[in-house]
Design a protein around this motif. Sequence first.
Motif, PDB file in Angstrom:
ATOM      1  N   ASP A 239     -15.882 -24.446 -34.143  1.00  0.00           N
ATOM      2  CA  ASP A 239     -17.287 -24.314 -34.541  1.00  0.00           C
ATOM      3  C   ASP A 239     -17.426 -24.315 -36.057  1.00  0.00           C
ATOM      4  N   LEU A 240     -16.448 -23.717 -36.726  1.00  0.00           N
ATOM      5  CA  LEU A 240     -16.459 -23.698 -38.188  1.00  0.00           C
ATOM      6  C   LEU A 240     -16.402 -25.127 -38.734  1.00  0.00           C
ATOM      7  N   ILE A 241     -15.574 -25.952 -38.097  1.00  0.00           N
ATOM      8  CA  ILE A 241     -15.445 -27.352 -38.516  1.00  0.00           C
ATOM      9  C   ILE A 241     -16.736 -28.119 -38.237  1.00  0.00           C
ATOM     10  N   PHE A 242     -17.329 -27.870 -37.061  1.00  0.00           N
ATOM     11  CA  PHE A 242     -18.575 -28.545 -36.729  1.00  0.00           C
ATOM     12  C   PHE A 242     -19.712 -28.106 -37.637  1.00  0.00           C
ATOM     13  N   ALA A 243     -19.666 -26.859 -38.099  1.00  0.00           N
ATOM     14  CA  ALA A 243     -20.713 -26.363 -38.997  1.00  0.00           C
ATOM     15  C   ALA A 243     -20.727 -27.139 -40.304  1.00  0.00           C
ATOM     16  N   VAL A 244     -19.575 -27.670 -40.693  1.00  0.00           N
ATOM     17  CA  VAL A 244     -19.489 -28.459 -41.934  1.00  0.00           C
ATOM     18  C   VAL A 244     -20.362 -29.708 -41.831  1.00  0.00           C
ATOM     19  N   ASP A 245     -20.535 -30.230 -40.596  1.00  0.00           N
ATOM     20  CA  ASP A 245     -21.424 -31.379 -40.377  1.00  0.00           C
ATOM     21  C   ASP A 245     -22.863 -30.935 -40.133  1.00  0.00           C
ATOM     22  N   SER A 246     -23.030 -29.970 -39.230  1.00  0.00           N
ATOM     23  CA  SER A 246     -24.365 -29.644 -38.746  1.00  0.00           C
ATOM     24  C   SER A 246     -25.240 -28.936 -39.782  1.00  0.00           C
ATOM     25  N   ILE A 247     -24.664 -28.037 -40.567  1.00  0.00           N
ATOM     26  CA  ILE A 247     -25.477 -27.305 -41.544  1.00  0.00           C
ATOM     27  C   ILE A 247     -25.990 -28.213 -42.654  1.00  0.00           C
ATOM     28  N   PRO A 248     -25.147 -29.077 -43.261  1.00  0.00           N
ATOM     29  CA  PRO A 248     -25.715 -30.042 -44.223  1.00  0.00           C
ATOM     30  C   PRO A 248     -26.774 -30.940 -43.586  1.00  0.00           C
ATOM     31  N   ALA A 249     -26.590 -31.296 -42.311  1.00  0.00           N
ATOM     32  CA  ALA A 249     -27.542 -32.175 -41.637  1.00  0.00           C
ATOM     33  C   ALA A 249     -28.922 -31.550 -41.569  1.00  0.00           C
ATOM     34  N   ILE A 250     -28.990 -30.279 -41.255  1.00  0.00           N
ATOM     35  CA  ILE A 250     -30.301 -29.650 -41.113  1.00  0.00           C
ATOM     36  C   ILE A 250     -30.963 -29.402 -42.468  1.00  0.00           C
TER      37      ILE A 250
ATOM     38  N   ALA B 159     -20.021 -17.399 -33.853  1.00  0.00           N
ATOM     39  CA  ALA B 159     -20.688 -18.527 -34.504  1.00  0.00           C
ATOM     40  C   ALA B 159     -21.982 -18.085 -35.173  1.00  0.00           C
ATOM     41  N   VAL B 160     -22.735 -17.185 -34.526  1.00  0.00           N
ATOM     42  CA  VAL B 160     -23.987 -16.674 -35.110  1.00  0.00           C
ATOM     43  C   VAL B 160     -23.708 -15.988 -36.442  1.00  0.00           C
ATOM     44  N   LEU B 161     -22.687 -15.148 -36.471  1.00  0.00           N
ATOM     45  CA  LEU B 161     -22.357 -14.410 -37.694  1.00  0.00           C
ATOM     46  C   LEU B 161     -21.863 -15.352 -38.794  1.00  0.00           C
ATOM     47  N   MET B 162     -21.015 -16.319 -38.425  1.00  0.00           N
ATOM     48  CA  MET B 162     -20.485 -17.252 -39.428  1.00  0.00           C
ATOM     49  C   MET B 162     -21.591 -18.127 -40.004  1.00  0.00           C
ATOM     50  N   ARG B 163     -22.475 -18.609 -39.149  1.00  0.00           N
ATOM     51  CA  ARG B 163     -23.531 -19.504 -39.623  1.00  0.00           C
ATOM     52  C   ARG B 163     -24.557 -18.757 -40.468  1.00  0.00           C
ATOM     53  N   PHE B 164     -24.778 -17.497 -40.151  1.00  0.00           N
ATOM     54  CA  PHE B 164     -25.665 -16.676 -40.990  1.00  0.00           C
ATOM     55  C   PHE B 164     -25.145 -16.678 -42.425  1.00  0.00           C
ATOM     56  N   LEU B 165     -23.854 -16.473 -42.577  1.00  0.00           N
ATOM     57  CA  LEU B 165     -23.246 -16.464 -43.904  1.00  0.00           C
ATOM     58  C   LEU B 165     -23.288 -17.846 -44.542  1.00  0.00           C
ATOM     59  N   PHE B 166     -22.887 -18.865 -43.806  1.00  0.00           N
ATOM     60  CA  PHE B 166     -22.842 -20.237 -44.322  1.00  0.00           C
ATOM     61  C   PHE B 166     -24.205 -20.712 -44.807  1.00  0.00           C
ATOM     62  N   ILE B 167     -25.229 -20.472 -43.994  1.00  0.00           N
ATOM     63  CA  ILE B 167     -26.561 -21.006 -44.285  1.00  0.00           C
ATOM     64  C   ILE B 167     -27.145 -20.391 -45.544  1.00  0.00           C
ATOM     65  N   PHE B 168     -27.042 -19.073 -45.677  1.00  0.00           N
ATOM     66  CA  PHE B 168     -27.664 -18.430 -46.835  1.00  0.00           C
ATOM     67  C   PHE B 168     -26.858 -18.659 -48.111  1.00  0.00           C
ATOM     68  N   VAL B 169     -25.556 -18.820 -47.990  1.00  0.00           N
ATOM     69  CA  VAL B 169     -24.756 -19.206 -49.158  1.00  0.00           C
ATOM     70  C   VAL B 169     -25.090 -20.642 -49.544  1.00  0.00           C
ATOM     71  N   GLY B 170     -25.193 -21.525 -48.533  1.00  0.00           N
ATOM     72  CA  GLY B 170     -25.537 -22.920 -48.795  1.00  0.00           C
ATOM     73  C   GLY B 170     -26.907 -23.058 -49.428  1.00  0.00           C
TER      74      GLY B 170
END
Length: 351
Positions: free
Chosen positions: A244-255, A148-159
């Motif tokens: 976690d990937l699915i939950f990241a779709v909600d949580s990352i836009p939220a933050i 999850a740490v590695l995936m979110r690192f990618l998601f956040i900086f791309v987002g």
Amino acid sequence: MPGELLFISGFLVFIFIMLAIDLGLFSNSNKPVSLKQAGMMSAVWIILAFGFYVMLLHFGDRLHHIDTFAQLQQVNVNNFHRLKLDPHDLAGDLDLYRKNLGVEFFTGYIVEYALSVDNIFIMVLIFTAFSVEPRHYHKVLLWGIIGAVLMRFLFIFVGSALIVRFNWILYLFGAFLIYTGIMMYVNRNKEEKIDPDKHPVVKFASKYFAVHPKSEGGKFFVRINRKNFITPLFLVLLIIEVTDLIFAVDSIPAIFSVTKDPYIVFFSNIFAILGLRSMFFLLVNIIDKFRFLKIGLAALLTFIGIKMLAGNYAEQIGLTTINSLIVILSILTTCIIASLLFPVSRKAKQA
């Protein structure tokens, strides 16, 4: 840029050292994680998150290596902080910037931590559906969180890069969060079930990999008759990663409604999901008692979505970061207190 790389590299090294300590604390694979161990590690992660907040209050300007007013103004514009800066008072401006950064981190951390609790419901369903022994929970969750740490690192900086280039994407995030909040409220009483044989991840893995039909202790892989197999425990790990990937779709836009600074988004996200593992063992047996949690999270997502849609007008109507933090804490406190004051009746449980 070198200063930023040094900061983020140091943070990642620190996180993996803490994960190694966490693994050492929970290294006895023959016993389930005790309530005492989970409580101790949960407290450690919360203290570390608070310590990081204090560090931002004193050294937050070092995150982007700010030395001049021009650099501060550029960061203020790039990350949509909207701070009213005085070009003749750099020291005062930096103090204002650090305090704002600290509040953004703390608010983002609370939001992510709250949304992570909903993840526990799904984890319990997954472990139950696949009959995973409690003594193997910690191993699956550890590797799940590393992924999850590695995936979110990618998601956040791309987002973040997308937001800087296409600012209108924030309105899509806002609309999506409002829709998610409404659907969470509508489906709050819907019983969720997981069928191990029909789960999409199981079907995909069975199609492309050799799957061993039985669990082999705490192993993810086994070799039988010179052939490698993945075990049901590894399937559980894959499902948790996808979840976690699915939950990241909600949580990352939220933050991103709280802060547009990719580093603050990342730091608050990571502290929250790292605390999720130990929090799981604290809440696994009492999660059903929080009967109004779904309603609280639905209200939280809807509020955040409305704030994102308000855009530049958010602060004009009073939705500043500090006021948003107060609203968020009020929503969460209300649903927790209501759950304790009005528990599920015995008749409802039996039904």
